[in-house]
Motif scaffolding. Structure first.
Motif, PDB file in Angstrom:
ATOM      1  N   ILE A 156       0.718  -1.350  -0.083  1.00 29.30           N
ATOM      2  CA  ILE A 156      -0.027  -0.247   0.177  1.00 29.30           C
ATOM      3  C   ILE A 156       0.775   1.118  -0.077  1.00 29.30           C
ATOM      4  O   ILE A 156       0.609   2.190  -0.660  1.00 29.30           O
ATOM      5  CB  ILE A 156      -0.916   0.084   1.303  1.00 29.30           C
ATOM      6  CG1 ILE A 156      -2.096  -0.981   0.993  1.00 29.30           C
ATOM      7  CG2 ILE A 156      -1.564   1.363   1.517  1.00 29.30           C
ATOM      8  CD1 ILE A 156      -2.957  -1.337   2.189  1.00 29.30           C
ATOM      9  N   LEU A 157       1.839   1.277   0.860  1.00 33.04           N
ATOM     10  CA  LEU A 157       2.753   2.382   0.975  1.00 33.04           C
ATOM     11  C   LEU A 157       3.457   2.792  -0.318  1.00 33.04           C
ATOM     12  O   LEU A 157       3.859   3.862  -0.874  1.00 33.04           O
ATOM     13  CB  LEU A 157       3.893   2.248   1.975  1.00 33.04           C
ATOM     14  CG  LEU A 157       3.405   2.107   3.580  1.00 33.04           C
ATOM     15  CD1 LEU A 157       4.644   2.144   4.448  1.00 33.04           C
ATOM     16  CD2 LEU A 157       2.844   3.543   3.853  1.00 33.04           C
ATOM     17  N   ILE A 214       5.656   8.012  -8.972  1.00 43.03           N
ATOM     18  CA  ILE A 214       6.133   9.118  -8.026  1.00 43.03           C
ATOM     19  C   ILE A 214       7.546   9.267  -8.392  1.00 43.03           C
ATOM     20  O   ILE A 214       8.057  10.421  -8.449  1.00 43.03           O
ATOM     21  CB  ILE A 214       5.940   8.402  -6.675  1.00 43.03           C
ATOM     22  CG1 ILE A 214       4.422   8.509  -6.381  1.00 43.03           C
ATOM     23  CG2 ILE A 214       6.732   9.185  -5.535  1.00 43.03           C
ATOM     24  CD1 ILE A 214       3.955   7.646  -5.001  1.00 43.03           C
ATOM     25  N   GLU A 215       8.549   8.172  -8.542  1.00 39.94           N
ATOM     26  CA  GLU A 215       9.908   8.226  -8.648  1.00 39.94           C
ATOM     27  C   GLU A 215      10.243   8.854  -9.777  1.00 39.94           C
ATOM     28  O   GLU A 215      10.950   9.912  -9.977  1.00 39.94           O
ATOM     29  CB  GLU A 215      10.687   6.869  -8.884  1.00 39.94           C
ATOM     30  CG  GLU A 215      10.578   6.356  -7.294  1.00 39.94           C
ATOM     31  CD  GLU A 215      11.413   7.234  -6.079  1.00 39.94           C
ATOM     32  OE1 GLU A 215      12.360   7.688  -6.480  1.00 39.94           O
ATOM     33  OE2 GLU A 215      10.571   7.221  -5.154  1.00 39.94           O
ATOM     34  N   LYS A 216       9.412   8.387 -10.913  1.00 43.50           N
ATOM     35  CA  LYS A 216       9.766   9.470 -12.173  1.00 43.50           C
ATOM     36  C   LYS A 216       9.231  10.846 -12.050  1.00 43.50           C
ATOM     37  O   LYS A 216       9.731  11.713 -12.489  1.00 43.50           O
ATOM     38  CB  LYS A 216       8.832   8.653 -13.377  1.00 43.50           C
ATOM     39  CG  LYS A 216       9.724   7.431 -13.884  1.00 43.50           C
ATOM     40  CD  LYS A 216       8.908   6.658 -14.877  1.00 43.50           C
ATOM     41  CE  LYS A 216       9.471   5.323 -15.469  1.00 43.50           C
ATOM     42  NZ  LYS A 216       8.943   4.768 -16.466  1.00 43.50           N
ATOM     43  N   SER A 217       8.196  11.039 -11.368  1.00 40.86           N
ATOM     44  CA  SER A 217       7.883  12.405 -11.165  1.00 40.86           C
ATOM     45  C   SER A 217       8.619  13.391 -10.465  1.00 40.86           C
ATOM     46  O   SER A 217       8.894  14.490 -10.692  1.00 40.86           O
ATOM     47  CB  SER A 217       6.346  12.581 -10.567  1.00 40.86           C
ATOM     48  OG  SER A 217       5.270  11.988 -11.136  1.00 40.86           O
ATOM     49  N   ALA A 269       2.999  20.060  -4.184  1.00 39.66           N
ATOM     50  CA  ALA A 269       3.472  18.678  -4.041  1.00 39.66           C
ATOM     51  C   ALA A 269       4.564  18.266  -4.849  1.00 39.66           C
ATOM     52  O   ALA A 269       5.520  17.500  -4.471  1.00 39.66           O
ATOM     53  CB  ALA A 269       2.070  17.811  -4.044  1.00 39.66           C
ATOM     54  N   PHE A 270       4.307  18.621  -6.398  1.00 38.07           N
ATOM     55  CA  PHE A 270       5.257  18.377  -7.009  1.00 38.07           C
ATOM     56  C   PHE A 270       6.507  19.208  -6.880  1.00 38.07           C
ATOM     57  O   PHE A 270       7.769  18.519  -7.069  1.00 38.07           O
ATOM     58  CB  PHE A 270       4.643  18.556  -8.601  1.00 38.07           C
ATOM     59  CG  PHE A 270       3.667  17.686  -8.993  1.00 38.07           C
ATOM     60  CD1 PHE A 270       3.803  16.145  -8.753  1.00 38.07           C
ATOM     61  CD2 PHE A 270       2.705  17.955  -9.644  1.00 38.07           C
ATOM     62  CE1 PHE A 270       2.942  15.141  -9.247  1.00 38.07           C
ATOM     63  CE2 PHE A 270       1.713  16.927 -10.038  1.00 38.07           C
ATOM     64  CZ  PHE A 270       1.522  15.724  -9.937  1.00 38.07           C
ATOM     65  N   PHE A 272       8.788  13.320  -0.033  1.00 40.34           N
ATOM     66  CA  PHE A 272       8.095  12.063   0.176  1.00 40.34           C
ATOM     67  C   PHE A 272       8.931  10.942   0.131  1.00 40.34           C
ATOM     68  O   PHE A 272       9.283  10.618  -0.841  1.00 40.34           O
ATOM     69  CB  PHE A 272       6.814  12.051  -0.829  1.00 40.34           C
ATOM     70  CG  PHE A 272       6.143  10.708  -0.747  1.00 40.34           C
ATOM     71  CD1 PHE A 272       4.919  10.837   0.204  1.00 40.34           C
ATOM     72  CD2 PHE A 272       6.219   9.823  -1.703  1.00 40.34           C
ATOM     73  CE1 PHE A 272       4.338   9.683   0.290  1.00 40.34           C
ATOM     74  CE2 PHE A 272       5.373   8.887  -1.437  1.00 40.34           C
ATOM     75  CZ  PHE A 272       4.403   8.527  -0.514  1.00 40.34           C
ATOM     76  N   LYS A 273       8.787  10.334   1.531  1.00 40.36           N
ATOM     77  CA  LYS A 273       9.538   9.277   1.646  1.00 40.36           C
ATOM     78  C   LYS A 273       8.617   7.933   1.790  1.00 40.36           C
ATOM     79  O   LYS A 273       9.376   6.872   2.712  1.00 40.36           O
ATOM     80  CB  LYS A 273      10.601   9.510   2.881  1.00 40.36           C
ATOM     81  CG  LYS A 273      11.558  10.884   2.979  1.00 40.36           C
ATOM     82  CD  LYS A 273      12.395  10.594   1.739  1.00 40.36           C
ATOM     83  CE  LYS A 273      13.149  11.936   1.864  1.00 40.36           C
ATOM     84  NZ  LYS A 273      14.087  12.146   0.616  1.00 40.36           N
ATOM     85  N   TYR A 274       7.823   7.514   1.594  1.00 41.49           N
ATOM     86  CA  TYR A 274       7.020   6.482   1.652  1.00 41.49           C
ATOM     87  C   TYR A 274       6.710   6.056   3.054  1.00 41.49           C
ATOM     88  O   TYR A 274       6.507   4.768   3.485  1.00 41.49           O
ATOM     89  CB  TYR A 274       7.544   5.280   0.843  1.00 41.49           C
ATOM     90  CG  TYR A 274       7.814   5.685  -0.563  1.00 41.49           C
ATOM     91  CD1 TYR A 274       6.619   5.426  -1.604  1.00 41.49           C
ATOM     92  CD2 TYR A 274       8.957   6.244  -1.210  1.00 41.49           C
ATOM     93  CE1 TYR A 274       6.769   5.666  -2.889  1.00 41.49           C
ATOM     94  CE2 TYR A 274       8.905   6.267  -2.515  1.00 41.49           C
ATOM     95  CZ  TYR A 274       7.856   6.341  -3.185  1.00 41.49           C
ATOM     96  OH  TYR A 274       8.030   6.570  -4.846  1.00 41.49           O
TER      97      TYR A 274
END
Length: 177
Positions: free
Chosen positions: A5-6, A13-16, A60-61, A67-69
């Motif tokens: 889920i995380l 997200i990583e590509k963003s 956010a972007f 953001f570290k999950y």
């Protein structure tokens, strides 16, 4: 929390994080409707909620590397949207109904008949509540924040959050009955 889920949408997200605009748009598309619903429940005005959502995604972007999950992306983004929505209300000076600490007494839970309720009747009743009560009801019942989190978000004490919630709930039951 379950790791799968995380790490939902981890590749997006990583590509963003690397600035891939197509992946950012995909993330935006996945979450924009849910985040709009969060904001509109707080600010009540469609155009204002739309502006808040755009600002929230921009922030956010811009800060995606933070953001570290540790939570889901949706939870992280929702916190941004809620904070921006609450800050918007503060700027517009739409106050919560303030009460003194000593005005609040916890009573026994009220017995509520087990009648099926029409969701539209509940929504209408929530919309008839004073704005401060609506905010507490939305944050606690709909968004799932606890009173400690609500206190932090609204910069009020936990006991004020609880008392506002209990008063809002009582008023809501009156309106629905």
């Amino acid at each position: 929390m379950n790791n799968s889920i995380l790490f939902t949408h981890k590749e997006l997200i990583e590509k963003s994080k690397l600035g891939d605009r197509k992946m950012q748009y995909k993330l935006y598309s996945l979450y924009v409707d849910a985040m709009f619903n969060v904001s509109i429940r707080i600010v009540k005005i469609k155009e204002d909620a739309e502006d808040i959502i755009q600002d929230s995604f921009t922030d956010a972007f811009r800060h995606l590397e933070t953001f570290k999950y540790q939570s889901t992306f949706g939870s992280w983004l929702k916190r941004i949207v809620v904070n921006k929505s609450i800050n918007y209300l503060k700027v517009k000076r739409i106050p919560l109904t303030a009460i003194e600490e000593h005005d609040y007494w916890i009573s026994e839970p009220e017995e509520i008949e087990d009648n099926p309720l029409d969701i539209s009747k509940i929504k209408d009743a929530i919309n008839k509540l004073p704005h401060g009560y609506q905010t507490i009801i939305n944050l606690y019942l709909i968004e799932g924040y606890d009173h400690n989190e609500i206190g932090d978000i609204l910069e009020i004490s936990v006991s004020t959050s609880k008392s506002q919630y209990h008063r809002a709930k009582k008023k809501l039951v009156e309106l629905i009955s």
